[in-house]
Write a protein that holds these residues in place. Structure first.
Motif, short mmCIF file in Angstrom:
data_model
loop_
_atom_site.label_atom_id
_atom_site.label_comp_id
_atom_site.label_asym_id
_atom_site.label_seq_id
_atom_site.Cartn_x
_atom_site.Cartn_y
_atom_site.Cartn_z
N ILE A 231 74.06 -24.66 97.15
CA ILE A 231 72.92 -24.72 96.11
C ILE A 231 73.63 -23.84 95.04
O ILE A 231 73.79 -22.73 95.03
CB ILE A 231 71.68 -24.08 96.73
CG1 ILE A 231 71.07 -25.05 97.65
CG2 ILE A 231 70.63 -23.96 95.52
CD1 ILE A 231 70.48 -26.25 97.29
N VAL A 232 73.23 -24.41 93.84
CA VAL A 232 73.98 -23.57 92.48
C VAL A 232 72.60 -23.48 91.73
O VAL A 232 71.96 -24.40 91.24
CB VAL A 232 74.86 -24.56 91.79
CG1 VAL A 232 75.24 -23.62 90.46
CG2 VAL A 232 76.12 -24.73 92.63
N VAL A 233 72.13 -22.11 91.53
CA VAL A 233 70.88 -21.68 91.13
C VAL A 233 71.12 -20.34 89.99
O VAL A 233 71.70 -19.59 90.24
CB VAL A 233 70.05 -21.48 92.14
CG1 VAL A 233 70.44 -20.43 92.98
CG2 VAL A 233 68.77 -20.82 91.87
N LEU B 149 66.79 -16.68 98.97
CA LEU B 149 68.33 -16.58 99.61
C LEU B 149 67.88 -16.37 100.94
O LEU B 149 68.48 -16.70 101.99
CB LEU B 149 68.85 -15.10 99.18
CG LEU B 149 69.64 -15.45 97.94
CD1 LEU B 149 70.06 -14.24 97.36
CD2 LEU B 149 70.75 -16.54 97.76
N GLU B 150 66.53 -15.60 101.31
CA GLU B 150 66.20 -15.28 102.63
C GLU B 150 65.70 -16.71 103.54
O GLU B 150 66.25 -16.90 104.48
CB GLU B 150 65.02 -14.30 102.58
CG GLU B 150 64.43 -14.05 103.86
CD GLU B 150 63.20 -13.31 104.00
OE1 GLU B 150 63.20 -11.99 104.40
OE2 GLU B 150 62.10 -13.69 103.48
N LYS B 151 65.00 -17.45 102.67
CA LYS B 151 64.28 -18.60 103.53
C LYS B 151 65.43 -19.57 103.50
O LYS B 151 65.30 -20.50 104.49
CB LYS B 151 63.07 -19.27 102.54
CG LYS B 151 62.06 -18.00 102.29
CD LYS B 151 61.48 -17.34 103.59
CE LYS B 151 60.73 -16.38 103.57
NZ LYS B 151 60.18 -15.75 104.83
N ALA B 152 66.28 -19.70 102.27
CA ALA B 152 67.41 -20.57 102.65
C ALA B 152 68.42 -20.49 103.67
O ALA B 152 68.74 -21.39 104.60
CB ALA B 152 68.09 -21.07 101.36
N THR B 153 68.63 -19.14 104.08
CA THR B 153 69.52 -18.84 105.08
C THR B 153 68.89 -19.04 106.48
O THR B 153 69.56 -19.55 107.22
CB THR B 153 69.72 -17.36 105.01
OG1 THR B 153 70.46 -16.87 103.75
CG2 THR B 153 70.60 -16.86 106.13
N ALA C 192 62.02 -24.95 93.69
CA ALA C 192 62.88 -26.09 93.65
C ALA C 192 64.22 -25.69 94.47
O ALA C 192 64.59 -26.70 95.18
CB ALA C 192 63.10 -26.38 92.17
N ALA C 193 64.75 -24.79 94.25
CA ALA C 193 65.74 -24.65 95.12
C ALA C 193 65.80 -24.73 96.78
O ALA C 193 66.53 -25.24 97.45
CB ALA C 193 66.56 -23.22 94.76
#
Length: 234
Positions: free
Chosen positions: A78-80, A93-97, A221-222
């Motif tokens: 993901i490029v954000v 970052l926490e939730k995506a991890t 969105a990310a």
């Protein structure tokens, strides 16, 4: 289950660093004979026994190990654009991890309101989420880069850019995604990508995306893109 991040583990015995040792002894109140779990961020998941302790050091012996623990069948990058409120980026970052992500690149765009980030702080957020969610792979946080420089790089991936310009042809991720591949998804700043940036991305082979009928915050969105890519590769 008590989990420690041990990126430099390379033998059957290991010593926690001072910070992790203090957490182990003073916060968790563990001691000799207790069993803990270790993750190395490279796919290794370990069970270990505490065999020694001092004020600044806890010694462990590895009793079991699993490599490529819960390895995913795809690679998600993901490029954000960093959000003006850094807490929102940290939340992403926490939730995506926790959900599953391999790589993150903070990208600076024409309309970016934040152009400086503290990588050390963001990596600590990622590491904490890795431990919390028992992820044996530690996502890579790349240095921030301008969008124009990022688009000049070679990327052997399925490339997508999400934007909000009405009237422009866009597809859903499910219409673009090829299963079990490498993916890059571009997510813009609060004011979205500029028309010029979108055109540059399309010229670089990025496919235009829509993430639904509502306008989402950058971090939402990310995360939505992260969830959908993982869901479609389940």
């Amino acid at each position: 289950m008590h989990v420690f991040y041990t990126p430099d583990i390379d033998s059957s015995e290991y010593s926690l660093n001072e910070e992790e040792s203090k957490h182990c002894l003073k916060v968790l109140r563990l001691g000799r004979g207790d069993v803990v779990n270790l993750i190395d961020g490279r796919g290794g998941f370990y069970e270990a026994e505490i065999i020694g302790e001092s004020k600044r050091n806890v010694q462990l012996r590895i009793t079991q190990s699993v490599q490529e623990y819960q390895k995913r069948n795809h690679h998600l990058h993901i490029v954000v654009a960093p959000t003006k409120n850094i807490d929102r980026l940290e939340w992403f970052l926490e939730k995506a991890t926790e959900i599953g992500i391999d790589e993150i690149t903070p990208v600076i765009c024409e309309r970016s309101e934040r152009k400086i980030i503290k990588e050390d702080r963001l990596n600590k957020v990622i590491t904490s989420a890795v431990k919390q969610s028992l992820q044996a792979y530690h996502p890579v946080l790349n240095p921030q880069v301008s969008l124009t420089d990022f688009l000049k790089m070679e990327h052997n991936s399925v490339k997508m850019i999400a934007h909000c310009i009405d009237g422009e042809p866009r597809q859903y991720i499910s219409q673009v995604l090829e299963p079990h591949q490498r993916y890059i998804v571009l997510i813009g700043p609060e004011g979205d990508f500029s028309p010029k940036e979108i055109e540059l991305a399309l010229q670089s082979g990025f496919k235009p995306l829509t993430l639904g009928n509502t306008r989402l915050r950058t971090e939402t969105a990310a995360l939505a893109a992260c969830f959908e890519v993982n869901y479609l590769n389940r």
